[in-house]
Motif scaffolding. Structure first.
Motif, short mmCIF file in Angstrom:
data_model
loop_
_atom_site.label_atom_id
_atom_site.label_comp_id
_atom_site.label_asym_id
_atom_site.label_seq_id
_atom_site.Cartn_x
_atom_site.Cartn_y
_atom_site.Cartn_z
N GLU A 18 -31.22 16.01 42.32
CA GLU A 18 -30.78 14.83 41.57
C GLU A 18 -31.43 13.56 42.12
N ALA A 19 -31.51 13.47 43.46
CA ALA A 19 -32.12 12.29 44.08
C ALA A 19 -33.59 12.18 43.71
N LEU A 20 -34.29 13.34 43.71
CA LEU A 20 -35.70 13.36 43.32
C LEU A 20 -35.85 12.92 41.86
N ALA A 21 -34.97 13.45 41.02
CA ALA A 21 -35.01 13.10 39.60
C ALA A 21 -34.75 11.61 39.40
N GLY A 22 -33.96 11.02 40.32
CA GLY A 22 -33.65 9.60 40.25
C GLY A 22 -34.72 8.72 40.90
N LEU A 47 -40.49 16.12 42.14
CA LEU A 47 -40.17 17.36 41.44
C LEU A 47 -41.40 17.87 40.71
N VAL A 48 -41.62 19.17 40.74
CA VAL A 48 -42.69 19.76 39.95
C VAL A 48 -42.12 20.05 38.58
N GLU A 49 -42.77 19.47 37.57
CA GLU A 49 -42.28 19.64 36.21
C GLU A 49 -42.52 21.08 35.78
N GLN A 50 -41.49 21.67 35.20
CA GLN A 50 -41.65 23.05 34.75
C GLN A 50 -41.67 23.10 33.22
N LYS A 51 -42.68 23.76 32.68
CA LYS A 51 -42.87 23.85 31.23
C LYS A 51 -42.56 25.28 30.78
N PRO A 52 -42.35 25.46 29.46
CA PRO A 52 -42.15 26.82 28.98
C PRO A 52 -43.45 27.62 29.06
N ARG A 63 -46.90 24.82 38.17
CA ARG A 63 -48.34 24.55 38.03
C ARG A 63 -49.09 25.69 37.34
N SER A 64 -48.42 26.39 36.41
CA SER A 64 -49.08 27.47 35.67
C SER A 64 -48.66 27.36 34.21
#
Ligand SMILES: [Zn+2]
Ligand SMILES: [Zn+2]
Length: 298
Positions: free
Chosen positions: A198-202, A255-260, A271-272
């Motif tokens: 949550e802190a990272l997202a903030g 945060l590393v963004e995660q995609k579908p 990262r894939s």
């Protein structure tokens, strides 16, 4: 029931609570767990309580647990056992059982607080001596790099798997519902991890920045850097899991963004373009029609 006695070392403090618990197990001869600091008065009390002593066991080498071992060994002629022995000490491995004076004590490697940490399981009484892996009150310190959060959570699980009844910790009072305590410890760490995410997202990036928001009034003054080390331990865990990455400075995380997954729609690996399963499947299948990158030869 095997007789278990506590001899409290005179070293109270913010990390040691009332002081280090030196545990004396059984009789003729007894087992001593964690002689504590090299304090002659304390060690005399341990000898009084435990004589004759058959074995001295160390949960880990921190200065509040191990330095008294040499003097106690000299006074009692008992061997000292440690995961990483020094000098005349003897090595003890994960799952090794010591039989002393009718008691069987199993060593359980429980890294996390330190890499060399052992818990000791008194099998006949289902009593677990947890050193600094679980305390009678408050939480254990996980300070990287010797402290490791992934290993620590694994160790909590390992201890739970023993089905202990009682916990005799390195500091604080004995715990009579061992499994509930271990569950509470694991839940606490998962909650902390959520707070770090949550802190990272903030928009917070360093461990020190995250401490006030996570700990609030709970942690002030000299304890703040300690809390920051614990947050760092969580960040390093998340980094190894591919959920966070460093950005810019070495101590700054995002945060590393995660995609579908582009193939199946589940969450992609960090990262894939694909999830792990699809990546594996595609490796085994080889390139499929339509996905070939080179010029088609007909
Ligand atoms: Zn310690
Ligand atoms: Zn300690």
């Amino acid at each position: 029931m095997t007789r278990v006695r506590r001899v409290l070392a005179p070293n109270p403090g913010p990390f040691t609570l009332e002081g280090t618990n030196t545990w004396v197990i059984g009789d003729r001869p007894s087992i001593v767990i964690d002689p504590g600091p090299d304090d002659p008065g304390h060690l005399l009390s341990v000898v009084d309580e435990g004589e004759p002593v058959g074995a001295i066991l160390l949960t880990h080498r921190h200065p509040d647990h191990a330095p008294g071992a040499a003097r106690l060994a000299e006074a009692t002629a008992a061997p000292v056992y440690a995961f990483r022995p020094e000098g005349d000490e003897r090595p003890i491995r994960h799952n090794q059982v010591l039989e002393v004076g009718g008691a069987s004590v199993r060593a359980v490697h429980t890294p996390g607080h330190t890499a060399d940490h052992l818990a000791f399981f008194l099998e006949e009484d289902r009593a677990l001596f947890t050193g600094d892996a679980v305390l009678g009150r408050g939480t254990s310190v996980v300070d990287p790099p010797d402290g490791d959060m992934i290993a620590y959570l694994h160790s909590l699980n390992e201890m739970r798997g023993l089905g202990p009844r009682t916990i005799y910790p390195g500091h604080g009072p004995a715990v009579f519902d061992a499994v509930a305590k271990l569950d509470q410890y694991a839940a606490h760490r998962l909650r902390r991890e959520e707070q770090v995410i949550e802190a990272l997202a903030g928009g917070k990036g360093t461990a020190a920045e995250m401490v006030p928001g996570i700990y609030g009034e709970e942690v002030t003054g000299p304890m703040q850097p300690v809390a920051a080390r614990s947050v760092l331990a969580h960040l390093l865990k998340l980094e190894r899991e591919g959920k966070v990455a460093r950005s810019g400075a070495v101590d700054h995380f995002v945060l590393v963004e995660q995609k579908p997954c582009a193939r199946c729609g589940r969450l992609a690996a960090p990262r894939s373009r694909y999830c792990r399963q699809c990546s594996m499947d595609m490796l085994q299948e080889g390139p499929r029609r339509g996905e070939e990158t080179g010029p088609a030869v007909r």
